[in-house]
Write a protein that holds these residues in place. Structure first.
Motif, PDB file in Angstrom:
ATOM      1  N   ALA A  11       0.866  -1.179   0.000  1.00 58.65           N
ATOM      2  CA  ALA A  11       0.000   0.000   0.000  1.00 58.65           C
ATOM      3  C   ALA A  11       0.900   1.225   0.000  1.00 58.65           C
ATOM      4  CB  ALA A  11      -0.914   0.006   1.224  1.00 58.65           C
ATOM      5  N   LEU A  12       0.495   2.239  -0.729  1.00 58.56           N
ATOM      6  CA  LEU A  12       1.268   3.471  -0.824  1.00 58.56           C
ATOM      7  C   LEU A  12       0.353   4.640  -0.511  1.00 58.56           C
ATOM      8  CD1 LEU A  12       3.969   4.775  -1.557  1.00 58.56           C
ATOM      9  CD2 LEU A  12       3.255   4.772  -3.953  1.00 58.56           C
ATOM     10  N   SER A  13       0.742   5.422   0.481  1.00 56.16           N
ATOM     11  CA  SER A  13      -0.057   6.583   0.866  1.00 56.16           C
ATOM     12  C   SER A  13       0.861   7.770   1.098  1.00 56.16           C
ATOM     13  CB  SER A  13      -0.873   6.289   2.127  1.00 56.16           C
ATOM     14  OG  SER A  13      -0.014   6.005   3.229  1.00 56.16           O
ATOM     15  N   ARG A  14       0.270   8.939   1.141  1.00 54.18           N
ATOM     16  CA  ARG A  14       1.036  10.162   1.339  1.00 54.18           C
ATOM     17  C   ARG A  14       0.458  10.941   2.502  1.00 54.18           C
ATOM     18  NH1 ARG A  14       0.982   8.529  -3.819  1.00 54.18           N
ATOM     19  NH2 ARG A  14       2.873   8.777  -5.073  1.00 54.18           N
ATOM     20  N   GLU A  15       1.336  11.437   3.357  1.00 51.40           N
ATOM     21  CA  GLU A  15       0.950  12.203   4.537  1.00 51.40           C
ATOM     22  C   GLU A  15       1.407  13.643   4.374  1.00 51.40           C
ATOM     23  OE1 GLU A  15      -0.662  10.819   7.146  1.00 51.40           O
ATOM     24  OE2 GLU A  15      -0.610   8.763   6.353  1.00 51.40           O
ATOM     25  N   GLU A  16       0.853  14.524   5.201  1.00 51.73           N
ATOM     26  CA  GLU A  16       1.265  15.929   5.163  1.00 51.73           C
ATOM     27  C   GLU A  16       2.744  16.049   5.512  1.00 51.73           C
ATOM     28  OE1 GLU A  16      -1.183  18.272   7.683  1.00 51.73           O
ATOM     29  OE2 GLU A  16      -3.020  17.905   6.543  1.00 51.73           O
ATOM     30  N   GLY A  17       3.353  17.090   4.988  1.00 51.99           N
ATOM     31  CA  GLY A  17       4.752  17.351   5.301  1.00 51.99           C
ATOM     32  C   GLY A  17       5.726  16.643   4.394  1.00 51.99           C
ATOM     33  N   GLY A  18       5.261  16.120   3.256  1.00 55.74           N
ATOM     34  CA  GLY A  18       6.172  15.489   2.314  1.00 55.74           C
ATOM     35  C   GLY A  18       6.564  14.069   2.655  1.00 55.74           C
ATOM     36  N   ILE A  19       5.716  13.365   3.396  1.00 56.86           N
ATOM     37  CA  ILE A  19       6.027  12.000   3.821  1.00 56.86           C
ATOM     38  C   ILE A  19       5.207  11.003   3.007  1.00 56.86           C
ATOM     39  CG2 ILE A  19       6.063  10.376   5.742  1.00 56.86           C
ATOM     40  CD1 ILE A  19       6.122  12.877   7.594  1.00 56.86           C
ATOM     41  N   ALA A  20       5.889  10.035   2.405  1.00 56.51           N
ATOM     42  CA  ALA A  20       5.225   8.925   1.724  1.00 56.51           C
ATOM     43  C   ALA A  20       5.373   7.679   2.581  1.00 56.51           C
ATOM     44  CB  ALA A  20       5.834   8.698   0.347  1.00 56.51           C
ATOM     45  N   VAL A  21       4.308   6.892   2.676  1.00 60.53           N
ATOM     46  CA  VAL A  21       4.332   5.673   3.488  1.00 60.53           C
ATOM     47  C   VAL A  21       4.171   4.472   2.574  1.00 60.53           C
ATOM     48  CG1 VAL A  21       3.331   4.436   5.436  1.00 60.53           C
ATOM     49  CG2 VAL A  21       3.281   6.945   5.398  1.00 60.53           C
ATOM     50  N   LEU A  22       5.184   3.619   2.552  1.00 60.84           N
ATOM     51  CA  LEU A  22       5.167   2.391   1.772  1.00 60.84           C
ATOM     52  C   LEU A  22       4.965   1.233   2.753  1.00 60.84           C
ATOM     53  CD1 LEU A  22       5.554   0.834  -0.870  1.00 60.84           C
ATOM     54  CD2 LEU A  22       8.026   0.959  -0.502  1.00 60.84           C
TER      55      LEU A  22
END
Length: 274
Positions: A11-22
């Motif tokens: 799963a790939l998501s994006r959070e505030e502050g320029g953070i991507a979560v893999l």
């Protein structure tokens, strides 16, 4: 922002502050790396490489595990009579874990939320930084079925863990928790599970606030000079210094160094955001 494909095992998501979560996303299998996961993880890193909004990548696992290592059933057994496919997946697996992550142009932080065995340990080592839950369980248990920590796992243990600690666990297969992983040097920090996400994302946001060109130069210099002689490392860092100056258009001198001279900020007391 690049369009995010539909994945089966990640799963790939994006959070505030320029953070991507893999997120490794096979929780029923403790996020063990099967052939499809290795293909999808490699593809996801290519997406993130060119995503200008993703400044820091957090790598974690779904459910109660970070990564249980290689999927023995689907990889070692399932491909044993398919030598070409075995070779293709084996090379791909090594490439994204041991080479792509280390040479990735953006910082990668492992958020180790639970069970981490075998190849999962080398995955933690390949990330730039790592924070683990204190009760996360680590281990290299290959010795227990007549094997040894092959692939990049042995190298991962010898590069980060204290030699006697690494050899003890490789020769016994004993598990160890996040606190022991911190003492051994496998992770930067072990925190209570309830604090894991907050601690990891606070670190990710802090790093994401820095100049991306300077971060890339820092990461590349750190990893590559370890393998060089003193003189070669000095030459490499000098070349990297001039490359960074060119990439930034000299802004570190005009805004960064000048800020120190103007006392806008002081060493150890914060700095200019990107």
């Amino acid at each position: 922002m690049p369009e995010t494909p539909s994945w089966e095992t990640i799963a790939l998501s994006r959070e505030e502050g320029g953070i991507a979560v893999l997120t490794l996303n096979r929780p029923a299998k403790r996020n063990a790396m099967n052939p499809r996961m290795n293909e999808e993880a490699a593809a996801a890193l290519e997406v993130l490489r060119y995503d200008a909004e993703a400044r820091v990548v957090v790598l974690t696992g779904a459910g109660e595990a970070f990564c249980g290592g290689m999927d023995i059933k689907e990889f070692l057994v399932g491909l044993k009579d398919k030598p070409d496919e075995y070779d293709r997946i084996d090379r791909l697996t090594y490439e994204w874990r041991a080479r792509t992550l280390r040479r990735f142009p953006k910082p990668v932080i492992a958020m180790v939320n639970g069970w981490t065995f075998g190849g999962g340990v080398s995955l933690v080592e390949s990330c730039d930084l790592a924070i683990a839950a204190e009760d996360a369980t680590f281990g290299v248990s290959e010795i227990n079925f007549g094997m040894f920590p092959a692939g990049p796992v042995t190298r991962s243990l010898t590069r980060l863990a204290r030699p006697r600690d690494g050899l003890l666990h490789a020769m016994t297969g004993r598990p160890f928790d996040g606190r022991a992983a911190e003492r051994m040097g496998l992770v930067n920090l072990a925190v209570p599970r309830a604090s894991l996400r907050d601690e990891t994302f606070a670190l990710a946001r802090e790093i994401a606030s820095k100049d991306p060109h300077a971060l890339r130069a820092t990461k590349e210099s750190f990893w590559l000079t370890q393998e060089m002689s003193h003189d070669a490392a000095q030459d490499y860092v000098s070349a990297k210094y001039h490359e960074l100056t060119q990439r930034q258009g000299g802004s570190w001198r005009e805004k960064g160094a000048q800020g120190f001279l103007d006392k806008a900020y002081k060493p150890g007391l914060g700095g200019r955001s990107a």
